[in-house]
Design an enzyme around this catalytic site. Sequence first.
Site: not given
Ligand code: NAD
Length: 372
Positions: A139, A224
């Site tokens: 999401k 949410y």
């Molecule tokens: P994060 O920054 O920790 O991880 C993102 C990942 O994407 C990294 O490994 C990064 O290297 C990679 N990536 C690939 N291309 C990229 C770019 N161009 N720029 C930046 N990073 C890039 O983020 P996250 O917290 O893991 O969030 C990722 C997704 O998951 C988001 O869409 C977020 O909304 C979702 N999320 C959902 C929940 C949930 O409870 N459902 C919780 C946290 C995050």
Amino acid sequence: MNSRRDFLQKLTASLIILNLPGQVSAYAATSGLNTQTYDGPPLRVAIMGLGSYGSRVAEAMQACKKAKIVGVISGTPSKISTWQSKYNIPAKNCYNYENFDDIKNNPDIDAVYVITPNALHRDQVIRVAKAGKHVICEKPMGLNAKECEEMIDACKKANVKLLVGYRMHFEPNTVEIINQRSRGEFGRILSFEGGTGFPIGDPTQWRLNKALAGGGSLMDVGIYAVNGARYMVGQEPVWVTAQETKTNPAKFKEGVDETIQFQLGFPNGAIASCVTSYNISLDRFVLNGDKGFAELRPAFGYGPIKARTNKGELSFPHVMHQTTQMDEMAGIILGNNKPVFPVDGEEGLKDLKVIDAIYLAVKTGKKVPLSL
Ligand code: NAD
């Protein structure tokens, strides 16, 4: 007429308190989860984006019975090798962002879970669909309703399933409250209050970059409250009003919302009043009916989720949300199971339609009609 249900509820309550062996089946009976079984081979998943949430999903999946991590897609070779040794992933199942279309030639991967920054979801999901693999997308599904429609079309054309990572749809306290509301136990639903927020840190992170996040707190955690309002009230909203408050424009630049208050109107006259923020800690849902109420607090964090109604507290055992989610999603993808609450692309699209309307209401100051 409700004696079986009442019996099961009482039984469940006592089993939970006494922690007796029958707990799991009674839990399933009242939560509506795990009642459909899928006994085939596990869903073989490749995770795209090995960041903080991808890592959480991977850890939780170690306890899955029906889903298994078999591949990774990442732009960072060192992360790939760490994950390979941690999760026993063969080199032939490792891809980067340039070559992951080749996954179409890999018969050992069933689905890709896209866990990258929001702005990348659309293109990545469409590429996975074109490679003929099922997709689970985090999401918010896309940056707006139009992107979601394009993603749904691509998955339909490729004849693959598209699911959105709505883990709360499988959380037992949440499911139980929704079931109670569906059975009319709170009477006529009059209002919902939703608060979702946290004080965000590092100003340089992608969540505060409009190009990668598509917005601010609304896209990240406000979704949410949008989704929660819909599943708690049990109707689709027909209008939206919204207001924005920004106390720190240096940190929350143009197009990145810090705090938004929004109101939703429902066909039966019920109203939802929600706040989403990158400045305030908020994690609470309240549903009010003319015969009772339900409160979830916390309501959307990683848990344990705490729930109570006018009749008392619920106390389902805590299970990692992502473990249940991935087992249930395996059943949906491979076993054609029907979830208690939808987690498909259409569900993701509805939330983005509401979010588009909220941003429009903030911009125009007007009430925006909605038709989901
Ligand atoms: P994060 O920054 O920790 O991880 C993102 C990942 O994407 C990294 O490994 C990064 O290297 C990679 N990536 C690939 N291309 C990229 C770019 N161009 N720029 C930046 N990073 C890039 O983020 P996250 O917290 O893991 O969030 C990722 C997704 O998951 C988001 O869409 C977020 O909304 C979702 N999320 C959902 C929940 C949930 O409870 N459902 C919780 C946290 C995050």
